[in-house]
Design a protein around this motif. Structure first.
Motif, PDB file in Angstrom:
ATOM      1  N   LYS A  33       0.838  -1.208   0.000  1.00  0.00           N
ATOM      2  CA  LYS A  33       0.000   0.000   0.000  1.00  0.00           C
ATOM      3  C   LYS A  33       0.867   1.250   0.000  1.00  0.00           C
ATOM      4  CE  LYS A  33      -4.093  -1.725  -0.072  1.00  0.00           C
ATOM      5  NZ  LYS A  33      -4.920  -1.565  -1.257  1.00  0.00           N
ATOM      6  N   ALA A  34       1.993   1.192   0.724  1.00  0.00           N
ATOM      7  CA  ALA A  34       2.891   2.342   0.777  1.00  0.00           C
ATOM      8  C   ALA A  34       3.452   2.666  -0.609  1.00  0.00           C
ATOM      9  CB  ALA A  34       4.026   2.086   1.762  1.00  0.00           C
ATOM     10  N   GLU A  36       2.090   1.790  -3.537  1.00  0.00           N
ATOM     11  CA  GLU A  36       0.969   2.261  -4.354  1.00  0.00           C
ATOM     12  C   GLU A  36       0.716   3.739  -4.088  1.00  0.00           C
ATOM     13  OE1 GLU A  36      -2.482  -0.156  -3.668  1.00  0.00           O
ATOM     14  OE2 GLU A  36      -1.550  -1.945  -4.487  1.00  0.00           O
ATOM     15  N   LYS A  37       0.767   4.107  -2.816  1.00  0.00           N
ATOM     16  CA  LYS A  37       0.527   5.501  -2.431  1.00  0.00           C
ATOM     17  C   LYS A  37       1.614   6.423  -2.994  1.00  0.00           C
ATOM     18  CE  LYS A  37      -0.643   8.274   1.607  1.00  0.00           C
ATOM     19  NZ  LYS A  37      -0.845   8.275   3.054  1.00  0.00           N
ATOM     20  N   LYS A  38       2.861   5.980  -2.952  1.00  0.00           N
ATOM     21  CA  LYS A  38       3.960   6.776  -3.508  1.00  0.00           C
ATOM     22  C   LYS A  38       3.809   6.949  -5.014  1.00  0.00           C
ATOM     23  CE  LYS A  38       7.467   5.690  -0.064  1.00  0.00           C
ATOM     24  NZ  LYS A  38       8.751   5.042   0.205  1.00  0.00           N
ATOM     25  N   GLU A  40       1.033   6.781  -6.748  1.00  0.00           N
ATOM     26  CA  GLU A  40      -0.130   7.637  -7.004  1.00  0.00           C
ATOM     27  C   GLU A  40       0.225   9.098  -6.735  1.00  0.00           C
ATOM     28  OE1 GLU A  40      -3.372   7.313  -8.939  1.00  0.00           O
ATOM     29  OE2 GLU A  40      -3.057   5.457  -7.843  1.00  0.00           O
ATOM     30  N   LYS A  41       1.098   9.342  -5.757  1.00  0.00           N
ATOM     31  CA  LYS A  41       1.495  10.708  -5.439  1.00  0.00           C
ATOM     32  C   LYS A  41       2.251  11.342  -6.606  1.00  0.00           C
ATOM     33  CE  LYS A  41       3.520  13.648  -1.954  1.00  0.00           C
ATOM     34  NZ  LYS A  41       4.087  13.740  -0.618  1.00  0.00           N
ATOM     35  N   LYS A  44      -0.378  12.436  -8.885  1.00  0.00           N
ATOM     36  CA  LYS A  44      -1.108  13.541  -8.264  1.00  0.00           C
ATOM     37  C   LYS A  44      -0.345  14.853  -8.435  1.00  0.00           C
ATOM     38  CE  LYS A  44      -3.127  14.900  -3.830  1.00  0.00           C
ATOM     39  NZ  LYS A  44      -3.360  14.497  -2.442  1.00  0.00           N
ATOM     40  N   TYR A  59      -7.715  15.492  -6.134  1.00  0.00           N
ATOM     41  CA  TYR A  59      -6.992  14.697  -7.121  1.00  0.00           C
ATOM     42  C   TYR A  59      -7.927  14.147  -8.198  1.00  0.00           C
ATOM     43  CZ  TYR A  59      -4.231  10.589  -8.699  1.00  0.00           C
ATOM     44  OH  TYR A  59      -3.574   9.637  -9.431  1.00  0.00           O
ATOM     45  N   THR A  70      -6.796   6.913 -12.320  1.00  0.00           N
ATOM     46  CA  THR A  70      -5.841   6.682 -11.250  1.00  0.00           C
ATOM     47  C   THR A  70      -4.976   5.486 -11.647  1.00  0.00           C
ATOM     48  OG1 THR A  70      -7.228   5.135 -10.012  1.00  0.00           O
ATOM     49  CG2 THR A  70      -7.458   7.492  -9.473  1.00  0.00           C
ATOM     50  N   GLU A  72      -4.315   3.061  -9.776  1.00  0.00           N
ATOM     51  CA  GLU A  72      -5.013   1.881  -9.259  1.00  0.00           C
ATOM     52  C   GLU A  72      -6.031   1.369 -10.275  1.00  0.00           C
ATOM     53  OE1 GLU A  72      -7.577   0.363  -5.391  1.00  0.00           O
ATOM     54  OE2 GLU A  72      -7.176   2.495  -5.636  1.00  0.00           O
TER      55      GLU A  72
END
Length: 84
Positions: A33-34, A36-38, A40-41, A44, A59, A70, A72
């Motif tokens: 998840k970390a 994926e978040k990076k 996506e950032k 963004k 976003y 996105t 994802e």
């Protein structure tokens, strides 16, 4: 003035997003998840830069304006194709 939004989107998708997603089929099921978040950032921030003063804080709104998905959502599409 400046560079047209369409050219900025094309530059982003061909030169940045491609590197984020290059191993998606191989690693999509083990991405944390970390991570994926990076990833996506990155998109963004890129959307915010491309839109400049027309950017929203949301976003999703920025992606809608740029007609982008996105990361994802794109991974989910790849997963569906892989299962066919």
């Amino acid at each position: 003035m400046g560079v047209p939004t369409e050219k900025l989107i094309l530059t982003y998708t061909l030169n940045v997003r491609v590197h984020i997603e290059q191993n998606t089929p191989l690693f999509m099921f083990i991405l944390t998840k970390a991570m994926e978040k990076k990833n996506e950032k990155v998109q963004k921030v890129s959307a915010y830069i491309i839109l400049g003063e027309n950017a929203h804080f949301d976003y999703g709104s920025n992606l809608e304006i740029l007609n982008l998905e996105t990361l994802e959502e794109r991974r989910e599409k790849v997963a569906q194709i892989e299962h066919l």
